[in-house]
Design a protein around this motif. Structure first.
Motif, PDB file in Angstrom:
ATOM      1  N   ARG A   1       0.851  -1.193   0.000  1.00 41.23           N
ATOM      2  CA  ARG A   1       0.000   0.000   0.000  1.00 41.23           C
ATOM      3  C   ARG A   1       0.887   1.243   0.000  1.00 41.23           C
ATOM      4  N   ARG A   2       0.346   2.346  -0.455  1.00 41.03           N
ATOM      5  CA  ARG A   2       1.152   3.538  -0.630  1.00 41.03           C
ATOM      6  C   ARG A   2       0.422   4.790  -0.146  1.00 41.03           C
TER       7      ARG A   2
ATOM      8  N   PRO B   1      -1.436   8.015   1.136  1.00 47.23           N
ATOM      9  CA  PRO B   1      -2.575   8.207   2.046  1.00 47.23           C
ATOM     10  C   PRO B   1      -3.314   6.911   2.371  1.00 47.23           C
ATOM     11  N   GLU B   2      -3.316   5.951   1.438  1.00 45.74           N
ATOM     12  CA  GLU B   2      -4.016   4.698   1.713  1.00 45.74           C
ATOM     13  C   GLU B   2      -3.309   3.891   2.802  1.00 45.74           C
ATOM     14  N   LEU B   3      -1.982   3.937   2.819  1.00 44.65           N
ATOM     15  CA  LEU B   3      -1.223   3.274   3.876  1.00 44.65           C
ATOM     16  C   LEU B   3      -1.496   3.947   5.216  1.00 44.65           C
ATOM     17  N   ALA B   4      -1.475   5.273   5.238  1.00 50.69           N
ATOM     18  CA  ALA B   4      -1.767   6.010   6.473  1.00 50.69           C
ATOM     19  C   ALA B   4      -3.190   5.720   6.941  1.00 50.69           C
ATOM     20  N   ARG B   5      -4.112   5.597   5.988  1.00 52.76           N
ATOM     21  CA  ARG B   5      -5.498   5.311   6.326  1.00 52.76           C
ATOM     22  C   ARG B   5      -5.620   3.953   7.020  1.00 52.76           C
ATOM     23  N   ASP B   6      -4.879   2.944   6.557  1.00 51.26           N
ATOM     24  CA  ASP B   6      -4.940   1.626   7.183  1.00 51.26           C
ATOM     25  C   ASP B   6      -4.491   1.675   8.641  1.00 51.26           C
ATOM     26  N   ILE B   7      -3.417   2.413   8.903  1.00 47.40           N
ATOM     27  CA  ILE B   7      -2.887   2.534  10.261  1.00 47.40           C
ATOM     28  C   ILE B   7      -3.864   3.291  11.147  1.00 47.40           C
ATOM     29  N   SER B   8      -4.440   4.346  10.598  1.00 50.77           N
ATOM     30  CA  SER B   8      -5.384   5.160  11.372  1.00 50.77           C
ATOM     31  C   SER B   8      -6.691   4.420  11.620  1.00 50.77           C
ATOM     32  N   HIS B   9      -7.203   3.744  10.597  1.00 43.97           N
ATOM     33  CA  HIS B   9      -8.497   3.073  10.716  1.00 43.97           C
ATOM     34  C   HIS B   9      -8.484   1.995  11.799  1.00 43.97           C
ATOM     35  N   THR B  10      -7.363   1.308  11.940  1.00 44.05           N
ATOM     36  CA  THR B  10      -7.283   0.237  12.938  1.00 44.05           C
ATOM     37  C   THR B  10      -6.839   0.738  14.303  1.00 44.05           C
ATOM     38  N   ASP B  11      -6.800   2.051  14.478  1.00 40.97           N
ATOM     39  CA  ASP B  11      -6.507   2.651  15.790  1.00 40.97           C
ATOM     40  C   ASP B  11      -5.205   2.122  16.376  1.00 40.97           C
ATOM     41  N   CYS B  12      -4.180   2.069  15.560  1.00 35.21           N
ATOM     42  CA  CYS B  12      -2.889   1.552  16.031  1.00 35.21           C
ATOM     43  C   CYS B  12      -2.268   2.546  17.010  1.00 35.21           C
TER      44      CYS B  12
ATOM     45  N   PHE C   1       0.264   6.680 -20.465  1.00 32.50           N
ATOM     46  CA  PHE C   1      -0.557   6.033 -19.448  1.00 32.50           C
ATOM     47  C   PHE C   1       0.313   5.306 -18.432  1.00 32.50           C
ATOM     48  N   ALA C   2       1.353   4.604 -18.907  1.00 30.80           N
ATOM     49  CA  ALA C   2       2.262   3.920 -17.989  1.00 30.80           C
ATOM     50  C   ALA C   2       2.969   4.917 -17.080  1.00 30.80           C
ATOM     51  N   ALA C   3       3.375   6.068 -17.626  1.00 29.38           N
ATOM     52  CA  ALA C   3       4.024   7.094 -16.808  1.00 29.38           C
ATOM     53  C   ALA C   3       3.060   7.657 -15.769  1.00 29.38           C
ATOM     54  N   PHE C   4       1.797   7.837 -16.175  1.00 22.18           N
ATOM     55  CA  PHE C   4       0.775   8.304 -15.235  1.00 22.18           C
ATOM     56  C   PHE C   4       0.639   7.331 -14.066  1.00 22.18           C
ATOM     57  N   LEU C   5       0.558   6.024 -14.363  1.00 24.67           N
ATOM     58  CA  LEU C   5       0.425   5.030 -13.297  1.00 24.67           C
ATOM     59  C   LEU C   5       1.614   5.089 -12.343  1.00 24.67           C
ATOM     60  N   ALA C   6       2.808   5.200 -12.900  1.00 22.47           N
ATOM     61  CA  ALA C   6       4.013   5.214 -12.074  1.00 22.47           C
ATOM     62  C   ALA C   6       4.056   6.418 -11.141  1.00 22.47           C
ATOM     63  N   ALA C   7       3.337   7.494 -11.501  1.00 15.64           N
ATOM     64  CA  ALA C   7       3.377   8.721 -10.704  1.00 15.64           C
ATOM     65  C   ALA C   7       2.316   8.766  -9.612  1.00 15.64           C
ATOM     66  N   GLN C   8       1.450   7.759  -9.538  1.00 18.90           N
ATOM     67  CA  GLN C   8       0.369   7.796  -8.559  1.00 18.90           C
ATOM     68  C   GLN C   8       0.846   7.205  -7.230  1.00 18.90           C
ATOM     69  N   PRO C   9       0.919   7.997  -6.167  1.00 16.96           N
ATOM     70  CA  PRO C   9       1.494   7.509  -4.904  1.00 16.96           C
ATOM     71  C   PRO C   9       0.641   6.472  -4.185  1.00 16.96           C
ATOM     72  N   ASP C  10      -0.654   6.424  -4.499  1.00 10.89           N
ATOM     73  CA  ASP C  10      -1.529   5.492  -3.803  1.00 10.89           C
ATOM     74  C   ASP C  10      -1.924   4.290  -4.656  1.00 10.89           C
ATOM     75  N   LEU C  11      -1.253   4.106  -5.775  1.00 12.73           N
ATOM     76  CA  LEU C  11      -1.520   2.943  -6.620  1.00 12.73           C
ATOM     77  C   LEU C  11      -0.681   1.778  -6.113  1.00 12.73           C
ATOM     78  N   GLY C  12      -1.338   0.824  -5.455  1.00  8.75           N
ATOM     79  CA  GLY C  12      -0.630  -0.330  -4.926  1.00  8.75           C
ATOM     80  C   GLY C  12      -0.020  -1.173  -6.031  1.00  8.75           C
TER      81      GLY C  12
END
Length: 583
Positions: free
Chosen positions: A93-94, A96-107, A489-500
């Motif tokens: 995970r990458r 904001p989505e990674l941060a969301r996982d940690i926050s959601h589970t009240d770690c 399109f491939a370059a766009f995907l590579a630039a997305q920080p939350d694309l697992g």
């Protein structure tokens, strides 16, 4: 006492305490070996530290962002002793989505290592830096030092901020995905995990001299529930591999004397893609246990390595399970696990569907009548999702009186049942994908692809993988005058920080407009059934049929030609999965 010499303990904490005084080797990692006694002592020290670091009044949850290193089972055991729970944090995970996982589970505490610190850089984490422990930092050893030698029984007396453990104590929060977007954290109690361990000890014949090779990631339920828990319950040893590697699988197995391993889908395919050697059968493995290897590759694995793979089905949430029996026919998963009342039903009416008719070659003849959703109408072990009552209610249809199927466990998976009572997996409901054994939600990927400027509309859906699980396909409705540029399109995907790492589309279909239903919703069924056999242009990250492996999705796209289609369809037929393309 059980047949293997262990008691049928009701909690994981009891199983950890039983290791104290056992000086046999309990874990192996590289050149390092720990006895069961040392594992129990290390867990007690960490549980005592946990008691000091957990804020009073906070949920006793610790996030574990580690590869398969000894600290992972040590912290699982520590949490069990302390009555705390581990949230497995997925390093694919990458942002904001990674941060969301940690926050959601009240770690309230995060356990990680230097290799993963770059993933956390710049994230808005819900806990201060002093409660992020880096296990390969000298400061970590200094923190632990005062607690070395703590007996496990002292922790069991409730000397931590968490509660003394009971069978109902939360033990795991592990992420799964559905059709509604963000991953959900499924709950697993100490009692359920201990029961699963004991059950697999009996089912698999686990012995005290066994060595369980854990090469699947421990943030995933497969490695913990089907690997770690039965080893703990059966008094067996662990052998850890930081990350799965097909090239070192056999050398590891021989080095550690591994007798058992767990797998999910594509791992078996990767192993079969390694160059054959005359001594492939010279290994100590007795069996492997997992899902989605496929009938063809299961047979190939047994022929090449001399190892029987036991395929099973179990929902991540624990609501339904199917076990393979000796008389299970090729292509089937098996029969319901003891205590489960499984049925294949119409998801709208809850009516049980007709049994499947198969021709002599095993092809399904009445799929439209026989394929439906798998439900457990009996008592299930589903314990809900953390802080997600809506998703929990949806799994059991709210348990509302008078509602069709209320109180049943609805798996969200499609099956059919043959006339002999065996269940066959047929896919997943519309908005769910399972890629390389990771559950993904189409809506999440769509939200990311919607940022692609040339696209006026996006739909993401599953197409069956030729061997196991699904592959991601995306339909892009382009703005008027826009032309699809695969490199852009491939370059766009590579630039997305939350694309697992599993989210990039394998196939991209460009359309003038997305198909819609009468209620103006995207017609996913039509998209999925057409798949890559559609009239519009399709681009893809190729599948190498000769080696039966795939290039990383999104690493480069090229046109999907008629020759590609013919070769890929042949691969589906070779694997006995061509019928899934028409579901």
């Amino acid at each position: 006492m059980a047949a293997n010499g262990t008691s049928n303990a009701g909690t994981i904490a009891e199983l950890v305490r039983a290791q104290w005084g056992d000086h046999r080797i309990g874990a192996k990692y590289g050149d390092r070996a720990l006895t069961h006694h040392e594992l129990a002592g290390g867990a007690a020290a960490r549980a005592a530290l946990l008691g000091e670091l957990l804020p009073r009044g906070a949920e006793p949850h610790l996030g574990v962002l580690l590869d398969n290193v000894p600290e992972y089972p040590l912290w699982l055991s520590a949490a069990a002793l302390a009555g705390a729970a581990v949230a497995g944090i997925n390093p694919t995970r990458r942002g904001p989505e990674l941060a969301r996982d940690i926050s959601h589970t009240d770690c309230a505490l995060l356990i990680t290592e230097r290799a993963h610190l770059p993933l956390l850089a710049g994230l808005a984490l819900p806990l201060p830096p002093e409660r992020v422990l880096v296990v390969d930092d000298p400061a970590y050893e200094e923190l632990l030092a005062p607690y070395e030698g703590t007996p496990p029984d002292q922790i069991a007396a409730g000397s931590t901020a968490a509660r003394p453990p009971t069978p109902d104590s939360r033990m795991l929060l592990y992420f799964t995905s559905g059709s509604t977007g963000a991953p959900k954290a499924a709950l697993c109690s100490q009692g359920r995990l201990a029961a699963a361990g004991h059950s697999l000890v009996g089912y698999l014949g686990v012995r005290r001299d066994d060595v369980h090779y854990l090469c699947m990631p421990m943030f995933h339920g497969n490695a913990v529930i089907a690997g770690w828990a039965p080893a703990l319950a059966g008094g067996a040893a662990l052998a850890l591999r930081r990350r799965f590697s097909a090239s070192v699988f056999l050398p590891d197995v021989r080095r550690y004397g591994a007798t058992y391993f767990t797998y999910v889908g594509r791992a078996v395919q990767y192993l079969l893609a390694t160059p054959p050697a005359p001594d492939d059968r010279d290994n100590p493995l007795r069996t492997g246990f997992g899902t989605e290897a496929g009938t063809v590759d299961t047979a190939r694995f047994a022929e090449r390595f001399g190892v029987r793979l036991i395929e099973g089905y179990g929902s991540s949430e624990g609501g339904a399970a199917i076990q393979r029996t000796p008389d299970t026919p090729p292509g089937a998963v098996g029969r319901p696990a003891p205590g489960d009342d499984l049925a294949v039903v119409d998801p709208e009416t809850g009516t049980e569907l007709p049994r499947a008719r198969l021709d002599p070659a095993g092809r399904l003849l009445n799929g439209e009548q026989a394929i439906g959703e798998l439900v457990n109408r009996g008592r299930s072990s589903f314990e809900g999702y953390w802080r997600n009552p809506g998703a929990t209610a949806a799994r059991t249809r709210g348990r509302a009186e008078g509602r069709v199927g209320a109180g049943w466990y609805w798996t969200g998976d499609l099956f059919f049942r043959d006339t002999d009572g065996f269940f066959h997996f047929a896919g997943r409901t519309d908005d769910r994908l399972r890629v390389d054994s990771e559950n993904l939600a189409a809506a999440m990927i769509e939200n990311i692809l919607a940022r692609y400027a040339p696209a006026a509309g996006v739909a993401v859906y599953a197409v069956p993988d030729p061997v196991a699980g699904d592959q991601v396909m995306a339909a892009l409705a382009l703005h008027e005058g826009a032309v699809f540029d695969p490199d852009d399109f491939a370059a766009f995907l590579a630039a997305q920080p939350d694309l697992g790492t599993k989210m990039a589309p394998r196939f991209v279909r460009t359309v003038a407009a997305l198909p819609v239903t009468a209620t103006n919703k995207v017609h996913r069924v039509a998209l999925r059934r057409a798949g890559f056999r559609c009239p519009e242009p399709v681009w893809w990250s190729p599948v190498t049929s000769a080696a039966r492996t795939t290039a990383p999705a999104g690493s480069g796209y090229r046109p999907f030609t008629d020759e590609d289609r013919v070769a890929l369809l042949a691969l589906y037929r070779d694997q006995g999965r061509a019928h899934l393309l028409d579901r």
